[in-house]
Design a protein around this motif. Structure first.
Motif, PDB file in Angstrom:
ATOM      1  N   THR A 198       0.823  -1.214   0.000  1.00  0.00           N
ATOM      2  CA  THR A 198       0.000   0.000   0.000  1.00  0.00           C
ATOM      3  C   THR A 198       0.854   1.260   0.000  1.00  0.00           C
ATOM      4  OG1 THR A 198      -0.194  -0.242   2.400  1.00  0.00           O
ATOM      5  CG2 THR A 198      -2.058  -1.004   1.069  1.00  0.00           C
ATOM      6  N   CYS A 199       1.873   1.292   0.818  1.00  0.00           N
ATOM      7  CA  CYS A 199       2.687   2.508   0.921  1.00  0.00           C
ATOM      8  C   CYS A 199       3.555   2.708  -0.317  1.00  0.00           C
ATOM      9  CB  CYS A 199       3.537   2.473   2.185  1.00  0.00           C
ATOM     10  SG  CYS A 199       2.538   2.597   3.693  1.00  0.00           S
ATOM     11  N   ARG A 203       1.331   4.142  -2.961  1.00  0.00           N
ATOM     12  CA  ARG A 203       1.074   5.583  -2.792  1.00  0.00           C
ATOM     13  C   ARG A 203       2.139   6.395  -3.539  1.00  0.00           C
ATOM     14  NH1 ARG A 203       0.351   5.640   2.251  1.00  0.00           N
ATOM     15  NH2 ARG A 203      -1.902   5.902   2.254  1.00  0.00           N
ATOM     16  N   GLU A 232      -6.795  11.760   5.983  1.00  0.00           N
ATOM     17  CA  GLU A 232      -6.486  10.422   5.445  1.00  0.00           C
ATOM     18  C   GLU A 232      -5.560   9.668   6.389  1.00  0.00           C
ATOM     19  OE1 GLU A 232      -4.188   7.351   3.875  1.00  0.00           O
ATOM     20  OE2 GLU A 232      -3.241   9.331   3.965  1.00  0.00           O
ATOM     21  N   SER A 233      -4.544  10.362   6.883  1.00  0.00           N
ATOM     22  CA  SER A 233      -3.546   9.733   7.736  1.00  0.00           C
ATOM     23  C   SER A 233      -4.081   9.411   9.134  1.00  0.00           C
ATOM     24  CB  SER A 233      -2.328  10.664   7.841  1.00  0.00           C
ATOM     25  OG  SER A 233      -1.419  10.205   8.802  1.00  0.00           O
ATOM     26  N   TYR A 272      -8.921   8.208   8.429  1.00  0.00           N
ATOM     27  CA  TYR A 272      -9.307   7.201   7.430  1.00  0.00           C
ATOM     28  C   TYR A 272      -8.431   5.950   7.509  1.00  0.00           C
ATOM     29  CZ  TYR A 272     -10.576   5.535   2.699  1.00  0.00           C
ATOM     30  OH  TYR A 272     -11.008   4.801   1.617  1.00  0.00           O
ATOM     31  N   ASN A 273      -7.120   6.170   7.454  1.00  0.00           N
ATOM     32  CA  ASN A 273      -6.192   5.034   7.423  1.00  0.00           C
ATOM     33  C   ASN A 273      -6.300   4.130   8.656  1.00  0.00           C
ATOM     34  OD1 ASN A 273      -3.742   3.976   5.782  1.00  0.00           O
ATOM     35  ND2 ASN A 273      -3.021   3.978   7.894  1.00  0.00           N
ATOM     36  N   ALA A 328      -7.322   0.347   7.401  1.00  0.00           N
ATOM     37  CA  ALA A 328      -6.186  -0.579   7.304  1.00  0.00           C
ATOM     38  C   ALA A 328      -6.419  -1.905   8.039  1.00  0.00           C
ATOM     39  CB  ALA A 328      -4.910   0.101   7.808  1.00  0.00           C
ATOM     40  N   HIS A 373      -5.576   8.314  -0.910  1.00  0.00           N
ATOM     41  CA  HIS A 373      -6.566   7.322  -0.476  1.00  0.00           C
ATOM     42  C   HIS A 373      -6.547   6.045  -1.333  1.00  0.00           C
ATOM     43  CE1 HIS A 373      -8.197  10.828   1.614  1.00  0.00           C
ATOM     44  NE2 HIS A 373      -8.985  10.030   2.297  1.00  0.00           N
ATOM     45  N   TYR A 404      -5.251   1.785   0.144  1.00  0.00           N
ATOM     46  CA  TYR A 404      -6.112   0.977   1.008  1.00  0.00           C
ATOM     47  C   TYR A 404      -7.530   0.857   0.459  1.00  0.00           C
ATOM     48  CZ  TYR A 404      -2.915  -0.140   4.752  1.00  0.00           C
ATOM     49  OH  TYR A 404      -1.891  -0.685   5.483  1.00  0.00           O
TER      50      TYR A 404
END
Length: 216
Positions: free
Chosen positions: A12-13, A16, A104-105, A108-109, A113, A170, A173
């Motif tokens: 995922t990272c 991004r 988001e950080s 949301y994440n 996650a 976004h 994930y």
């Protein structure tokens, strides 16, 4: 020396960073890191990312880690040749980009996650998902998405009527989440669903997502 991204494209990272590079039209090389062999914990990679995680990012003498910081760097480096993802020429717009990057950080994440990990990663490794943990985070994510639904009823994208890094961040994930049994959290919120369809149809996002299989 060209730009190098160290990490598996399905991470995922790492995704991004790759999606930001793709969005900016940048040239780059992906250097795979073998997690199963423990390559991310070996000295060569620890020299790139001392936390033993992915991605790491190399641009000449500059070495970066932390995907959100790398994405910001990429957006700044290639601003003259790609879209303006940070809107740094406009104080109010850039503040909204920063705000939704933080959402988001921080909101949301942390909710999405664990759902992805329990639903997709643990079964892939032969384990059994923790349904209580899933249920708790589905409830948490639903509340976050209620805020998104209300906000996106007023603007096309998160920071305003322009696409930004806040939206793009976004992708990773959400891509995996939509392959879980809980995709209805998006589908039942029309503005969130329309926003995700817009985001996921972008050529840079489609290319990145093609390297992110949702099953084995």
């Amino acid at each position: 020396m060209g730009v190098k991204v160290y990490g598996p494209p399905m991470s995922t990272c790492t995704a991004r960073v790759i999606s930001t590079l793709e969005e900016m039209g940048a040239e780059y090389e992906v250097v795979p890191i073998d997690f199963e062999a423990g390559e991310h914990k070996q000295p060569p990679h620890l020299a790139r990312n001392p936390f033993g995680q992915v991605p790491a990012f190399e641009d000449g003498d500059l070495m970066l880690f932390e995907s959100r910081a790398i994405a910001r760097y990429v957006a700044r480096k290639y601003k003259s040749s790609g879209p303006d993802l940070l809107r740094e020429g406009n104080l109010q717009e850039s503040a909204m980009v920063d705000l939704w990057l933080e959402v988001e950080s921080q909101q949301y994440n942390p909710a999405i996650a664990p759902i992805v990990y329990q639903c997709l990663v643990i079964p892939m490794r032969g384990g059994v998902a923790d349904q209580k943990l899933i249920d708790a985070n589905v409830e948490k994510l639903g509340k976050v998405l209620d805020v998104y639904e209300d906000h996106l009823s007023k603007t096309k994208y998160l920071a305003g009527d322009f696409f930004s890094l806040a939206d793009l961040s976004h992708l990773p994930y959400t891509h995996y989440f939509m392959a879980t049994p809980y995709a209805s959290l998006f589908e039942s919120r029309p503005h969130v669903q329309a926003w995700w369809q817009d985001l996921s149809s972008r050529p840079a996002v489609r290319k990145t997502a093609a390297a992110m299989p949702t099953s084995r």
